[in-house]
Design an enzyme around this catalytic site. Structure first.
Site, mmCIF file in Angstrom:
data_model
loop_
_atom_site.group_PDB
_atom_site.id
_atom_site.type_symbol
_atom_site.label_atom_id
_atom_site.label_comp_id
_atom_site.label_asym_id
_atom_site.label_seq_id
_atom_site.Cartn_x
_atom_site.Cartn_y
_atom_site.Cartn_z
ATOM 1 N N GLN A 128 -12.234 7.953 -2.189
ATOM 2 C CA GLN A 128 -11.394 9.160 -2.158
ATOM 3 C C GLN A 128 -11.445 9.875 -3.502
ATOM 4 O O GLN A 128 -11.051 9.321 -4.523
ATOM 5 C CB GLN A 128 -9.948 8.783 -1.816
ATOM 6 C CG GLN A 128 -9.025 9.968 -1.604
ATOM 7 C CD GLN A 128 -7.638 9.526 -1.178
ATOM 8 O OE1 GLN A 128 -7.144 8.509 -1.636
ATOM 9 N NE2 GLN A 128 -6.990 10.290 -0.313
ATOM 10 N N GLY A 129 -11.920 11.106 -3.510
ATOM 11 C CA GLY A 129 -11.996 11.903 -4.739
ATOM 12 C C GLY A 129 -10.897 12.933 -4.795
ATOM 13 O O GLY A 129 -11.154 14.142 -4.618
ATOM 14 N N SER A 131 -7.592 12.362 -7.160
ATOM 15 C CA SER A 131 -6.945 12.386 -8.473
ATOM 16 C C SER A 131 -7.907 12.788 -9.583
ATOM 17 O O SER A 131 -9.100 12.460 -9.553
ATOM 18 C CB SER A 131 -6.354 11.015 -8.801
ATOM 19 O OG SER A 131 -5.312 10.690 -7.910
ATOM 20 N N SER A 163 -10.876 4.568 -6.094
ATOM 21 C CA SER A 163 -11.001 3.167 -5.664
ATOM 22 C C SER A 163 -12.364 2.895 -5.056
ATOM 23 O O SER A 163 -12.800 3.603 -4.150
ATOM 24 C CB SER A 163 -9.905 2.828 -4.657
ATOM 25 O OG SER A 163 -8.629 2.986 -5.233
ATOM 26 N N GLU A 246 -3.213 8.178 5.694
ATOM 27 C CA GLU A 246 -3.152 7.092 4.717
ATOM 28 C C GLU A 246 -1.834 6.334 4.820
ATOM 29 O O GLU A 246 -1.760 5.148 4.498
ATOM 30 C CB GLU A 246 -3.327 7.655 3.310
ATOM 31 C CG GLU A 246 -3.414 6.619 2.209
ATOM 32 C CD GLU A 246 -3.608 7.246 0.844
ATOM 33 O OE1 GLU A 246 -4.047 6.531 -0.073
ATOM 34 O OE2 GLU A 246 -3.312 8.451 0.688
ATOM 35 N N GLU A 377 8.336 8.352 -8.046
ATOM 36 C CA GLU A 377 9.116 9.577 -8.249
ATOM 37 C C GLU A 377 8.680 10.678 -7.282
ATOM 38 O O GLU A 377 9.501 11.371 -6.677
ATOM 39 C CB GLU A 377 8.961 10.060 -9.699
ATOM 40 C CG GLU A 377 9.600 9.152 -10.742
ATOM 41 C CD GLU A 377 8.757 7.929 -11.067
ATOM 42 O OE1 GLU A 377 9.242 7.053 -11.795
ATOM 43 O OE2 GLU A 377 7.600 7.848 -10.592
#
Length: 401
Positions: A128-129, A131, A163, A246, A377
């Site tokens: 997964q690209g 962040s 990841s 997800e 948060e």
């Protein structure tokens, strides 16, 4: 559910349990190293076993090659999978839990025909690209850019905390394709071939000694326009579908594993004695912490099943999964913090062969669970706004925009 339905579900559970008992590998997955070849081979072998046994893509529609199980059957599968101590195979989670479902929901027939069978057979592993160094939980702050040149997108920029990028064939890549656009506008979700020229992957070593995440750099990487999922500039909508998948029903397995580990820790506290010869559980504070963990585990189970039930008629899971993700992460941290407190210095002597779950490595990895996939948060902001209907706070609202 009537008695006939209960009987059918019990028969299905027996079928699942028997298959897992005869096929779950006895050896654990190899550690995730910088090149990840051994871990990748293990994942692919296990996924091929699932595929050949008819258990690949259990939630996917039959038309897409999946098992098309109903939600109750999916829950039974995840419960039995966890109880059988089957491989968690986190390196397959992107492929199975959100890249595939996103393509089913938003991809073209050509994209589905090429990628879905390869995902189900374990031939292609995805990462997964999303962040970036300046856009972690704030997905709308993405700066990685793609310039449309003819029938290609030329990509420059970087991603981080990707990841299993070192062992992946494809990436669900979100980038900014509209010059001058801001926040959630002008983003696109594209399929990136990780073997493309110009991609550099740098594995990052975690506290537990493994290489779960990577930095990924893009230097004039050329991606065909045909790899855009949805449409150019439609990346925010597609990304929200990805994140919803997800947080879907696969949390059931994680919840079962948490419950199992809580009971294992309670047994440890009963069987282990302190310096004065008393069971650790005889300490009132220890007993209180264990009781609170068991109660939170029971609450987590109820919330997991509630969220799964709410999604019975939804093609894309709702925001309820965010609450489950938050609880899972925080209960897991509490659980392994307590286990380390009980082990004290003996924790330095724990090895993989002595425990079904290595508490030391799990404790070290637990620091990541309230960050990865969205910080606690940010998850609380999502719960406040989308589930409770509270007004968005000016200081933190940008994280949700």
């Amino acid at each position: 559910m009537d008695r006939a339905g209960e009987g059918q579900l019990a028969a299905f559970r027996a079928e699942v349990r028997h298959w897992l008992e005869t096929h779950v590998p006895r050896q654990s997955a190899p550690p995730i190293t910088a090149d990840a070849r051994a871990h990748r081979a293990f994942l692919q072998g296990w996924q091929r076993t699932l595929h050949d046994g008819g258990w690949a893509g259990i939630a996917w529609p039959a038309a897409s090659g999946g098992r098309d199980l109903d939600p109750l059957q999916q829950i039974v599968w995840y419960e039995e999978y966890a109880r059988a101590a089957a491989p968690e195979a986190s390196g397959l989670s992107v492929s199975q839990s959100h890249a595939g479902p996103t393509l089913i929901q938003c991809g073209t027939p050509e994209q589905q025909a090429f990628h879905l069978p390869r995902i189900l057979r374990g031939e292609a592993i995805w990462c997964q690209g999303f962040s970036e160094p300046g856009a972690g939980s704030d997905l709308a702050g993405i700066r990685c850019r793609g310039e449309v040149v003819g029938d290609e997108i030329v990509v420059n920029g970087s991603k981080i905390w990707t990841s299993f990028a070192q062992g992946s064939d494809y990436q669900e890549l979100v980038l900014r394709t509209e010059p001058g656009s801001q926040r959630h506008k002008g983003l696109s979700w594209v399929i990136c071939d990780m073997s493309s020229p110009g991609i550099t992957v740098r594995p990052i070593r975690s506290m537990d000694g493994e290489y779960h995440n990577c930095e990924v750099f893009y230097d004039n990487v050329r991606i065909p326009l045909a790899n855009v999922v949805g449409a150019l500039g439609d990346g925010w909508r597609v990304s929200m579908a990805t994140l919803a998948f997800e947080r879907g029903r696969s949390f059931v397995g994680s919840q079962v594993r948490i419950g199992q580990t809580v009971e294992r820790l309670i047994a440890h506290a009963r069987d282990t004695r302190d310096a004065e010869g008393r069971p650790l559980i005889a300490d009132a504070q220890v007993a209180a912490r264990l009781g609170a963990l068991r109660a939170r585990s029971a609450g987590l189970k109820a919330m997991t099943l509630f969220a799964a039930g709410r999604s019975l008629n939804d093609e894309v899971p709702g925001a309820e999964g965010t609450y489950v993700a938050l609880m899972l992460a925080e209960v897991k941290q509490e659980l392994f913090q307590l286990w380390m407190d009980l082990l004290e210095l003996r924790g330095l002597e724990v090895d993989d062969s002595a425990h079904a779950v290595n508490p030391v490595l799990q404790y070290l990895f637990s620091y990541a669970v309230t960050i990865g996939g969205g910080t606690s948060e940010v998850r609380r902001n999502i719960i406040a706004e989308r589930l409770l209907g509270l007004p968005r706070h000016e200081a933190t609202g940008a994280l949700l925009a």
